[in-house]
Design an enzyme around this catalytic site. Structure first.
Site, mmCIF file in Angstrom:
data_model
loop_
_atom_site.group_PDB
_atom_site.id
_atom_site.type_symbol
_atom_site.label_atom_id
_atom_site.label_comp_id
_atom_site.label_asym_id
_atom_site.label_seq_id
_atom_site.Cartn_x
_atom_site.Cartn_y
_atom_site.Cartn_z
ATOM 1 C CD GLU A 147 -2.831 1.057 2.493
ATOM 2 O OE1 GLU A 147 -2.888 0.007 3.163
ATOM 3 O OE2 GLU A 147 -3.612 2.016 2.659
ATOM 4 C CG ASN B 91 -7.697 2.255 5.478
ATOM 5 O OD1 ASN B 91 -8.568 1.436 5.194
ATOM 6 N ND2 ASN B 91 -7.199 2.352 6.701
ATOM 7 C CG ASN C 15 -9.322 -1.257 1.736
ATOM 8 O OD1 ASN C 15 -8.916 -2.415 1.863
ATOM 9 N ND2 ASN C 15 -9.186 -0.344 2.690
ATOM 10 C CD GLU C 16 -10.209 -2.493 6.229
ATOM 11 O OE1 GLU C 16 -10.101 -1.374 6.766
ATOM 12 O OE2 GLU C 16 -9.593 -3.500 6.636
ATOM 13 C CE1 TYR D 270 -3.399 -6.713 8.938
ATOM 14 C CE2 TYR D 270 -5.600 -5.763 8.941
ATOM 15 C CZ TYR D 270 -4.377 -5.956 8.324
ATOM 16 O OH TYR D 270 -4.134 -5.397 7.094
ATOM 17 C CD GLU E 296 -6.094 -4.804 4.380
ATOM 18 O OE1 GLU E 296 -5.971 -4.567 5.602
ATOM 19 O OE2 GLU E 296 -6.484 -3.976 3.550
ATOM 20 C CD GLN F 255 0.181 -2.686 3.775
ATOM 21 O OE1 GLN F 255 1.007 -2.095 3.113
ATOM 22 N NE2 GLN F 255 -0.924 -2.075 4.217
HETATM 23 O O1 AHR Z 1 -3.046 -2.915 6.152
HETATM 24 C C1 AHR Z 1 -3.211 -1.728 6.852
HETATM 25 C C2 AHR Z 1 -4.627 -1.194 6.789
HETATM 26 O O2 AHR Z 1 -5.469 -2.079 7.460
HETATM 27 C C3 AHR Z 1 -5.241 -1.099 5.417
HETATM 28 O O3 AHR Z 1 -4.953 0.094 4.779
HETATM 29 C C4 AHR Z 1 -6.709 -1.189 5.693
HETATM 30 O O4 AHR Z 1 -7.416 -1.759 4.637
HETATM 31 C C5 AHR Z 1 -6.796 -1.996 6.966
HETATM 32 O O5 AHR Z 1 -7.592 -1.389 7.908
#
Ligand code: AHR
Length: 502
Positions: A27, A72, A172-173, A244, A292, A352
């Site tokens: 990103e 994001n 995204n999100e 995560y 992700e 990432q």
């Molecule tokens: O990977 C970091 C961030 O985590 C990304 O930009 C977003 O999509 C997620 O909240």
């Protein structure tokens, strides 16, 4: 020593493993691009300014797809800013991370980098501030051979051949209030469907990922998936999941059990997809794209300090988690979970790749090294290809705060095209090694056993530029194989790759 057993049989197959589960993500965030993959003037930089030391580490991971440019970031990004002569590209405020994006690295540069790194792009379009029009234009720019405005512009910008980008994310999100141009489920479902439709009209060969919830913890989780898929089911191919984990309370046993939550999450999203498909009388089954996933919590406090430098800086050191040994064990279990669900999980991008919650770290002007989590990803990508086997495992279990009956041995297996069997296993026991007996009766002709292990006496051990191999794999004796039965020792708290070959 505790004991566990495993039965493997080629008749118990989950399905073909899609190699894209070993994908990654870059990103425009922090030092992922600037100082990560790109640093002109660095001693290893090539003519394009790409760090060759980073490319070497990336190539070893053998990553089939790399998601780009966000995250994001993408929800406020105008893709047109990232093409054409570099000195004329606009510098823009990035409202996702409150930095300034110079667009020095843009679409063509990323495509060059992908070629060098041996990966394919998974390109996210902006459905935050933009919509179907910008989305269909970038597909035309990238994939149409020529003879139209955008395809001719690509040729004018130096790329005669189409980029041929096959995999695209529809935003995204979009459920997150933090997202630039965030949407309700119905708003997003409609716009995703319309964007998907026109993108596929431009190039019917592409595949599309619709945004699922940004997290299972969102209050709208479930309803979001049902509503958006009700709108766009027939025009998309995958739904995204993001996950995560962290260990802020320093509870190693509970932390290592988190892959059980991942498994529940997968099963829940599969059920929702199939419920919508069933309701629509559709023959199509959607795949899951974990676009992700990782451990992410170490850098949260540090980031607050970085923000104090003020807004609109360039390449701040953001989200620079330094991973320890226990993180590598959970990452191993997450990969095992993807393999166990290989019939539905078709794409997974570790978030990432470089510096930003990443398996690879760099110092500006200095070295590049592998973090602890690099190793399970490398092993799974290297050997976890072919067919995912449904391993029948009998293991001691333990209870912890959030889960009951957590298997102490978390293990699965794959069958390679060359007939070799690979067992991936995490021993979650803090106290004891385990004797594993594997029934391989169905695999005649296998005679050689090798065993690589990632192990460290300190769960908090890390790798640094000065000590990059502190947590790194080593080969140990490969157990005893006799009459189709393998007996092998699995050290306490360890990630294991056991290969049985001809
Ligand atoms: O990977 C970091 C961030 O985590 C990304 O930009 C977003 O999509 C997620 O909240």
């Amino acid at each position: 020593m505790k004991k566990a057993s495993m039965v493997l049989d080629r008749a118990y197959a989950i399905g073909e493993i899609d190699p894209r589960i070993y994908g990654s993500f870059i990103e425009h965030l922090g030092r992922a691009v600037y100082g990560g993959i790109y640093e002109p003037g660095h001693p290893t930089a090539d003519k394009n300014g790409f760090r060759r030391d980073v490319i070497d580490l990336v190539k070893k991971l053998n990553i089939p797809v790399t998601r780009y440019p966000g995250g994001n970031f993408v929800s406020g990004f105008d893709w047109e800013d990232s093409i054409g002569p570099r000195d004329q590209r606009r510098h823009r405020l990035d409202l996702a991370w409150f930095t300034t994006e110079t667009n020095e690295v843009g679409l063509h540069e990323f495509m060059d980098w992908c070629r060098e790194a041996g990966t394919a792009p998974m390109y996210a379009v902006n459905l935050g501030t933009r919509g179907p029009d910008a989305a269909r234009n970038i597909v035309e720019y990238c994939n149409h051979p020529g003879g139209s405005y955008y395809s001719d512009l690509r040729i004018k910008n130096g790329a005669k051949e189409p980029f041929g980008i096959k995999l695209w994310c529809l935003g995204n999100e979009m459920d997150g209030p933090w997202q630039i141009g965030g949407k309700t489920a119905l708003e997003y479902g409609r716009v995703a469907n319309e964007a998907a439709k026109v993108m596929k009209w431009v190039d019917p060969s592409i595949e599309l990922v619709a945004c699922g919830s940004s997290s299972i913890e969102m209050p709208t989780f479930g309803d979001w998936e049902l509503t958006i898929l009700n709108e766009c089911y027939e025009n998309v191919d995958y739904v995204s999941l993001h996950r995560y984990y962290g260990n802020p309370t320093n509870d190693t046993r509970g932390f290592l059990a988190r892959s059980m939550d991942l498994d529940d999450f997968i099963k829940t999203v599969v059920s929702i997809c199939d419920a919508v498909g069933g309701k629509k009388h559709s023959k199509k089954k959607l795949g899951l794209s974990f676009d992700e996933w990782n451990v992410w919590y170490h850098s949260k406090e540090q980031d607050k300090e970085a923000w104090k430098q003020g807004k609109w800086n360039r390449a701040l050191p953001l989200l620079e988690d330094i991973y320890n040994f226990e993180d590598a064990l959970l990452v191993g279990s997450m990969l095992i979970t993807f393999l166990r669900n290989a019939d539905r999980v078709k794409i997974a991008c570790m978030a990432q790749l470089v510096n930003v919650i990443a398996p690879i770290m760099t110092r500006n002007g200095g070295g590049a090294w592998a973090q602890t989590i690099y190793w399970p990803l490398l092993h799974a990508s290297q050997y976890g290809r072919g067919t995912a086997l449904r391993a029948v495992v009998d293991t001691p279990v333990y209870d912890c705060k959030d889960y009951e009956a957590v298997p102490e041995l978390d293990a699965t297996a794959t069958l390679g095209e060359d007939g070799s069997v690979t067992i991936f296993a995490v021993n979650r026991s803090l106290e004891e090694g385990m004797e594993l007996t594997v029934d391989l009766r169905d695999f005649s002709g296998l005679s050689t056993v090798s065993h690589e292990v990632l192990v460290h006496e300190d769960v908090k051990a890390i790798n640094t530029e000065e000590n990059p191999n502190n947590v790194s794999p080593r080969a140990i004796p490969g157990g005893k194989l006799e009459g189709g039965r393998l007996v092998i020792e699995i050290p306490r708290l360890s990630w294991n790759v056991i290969r049985v070959t001809k």
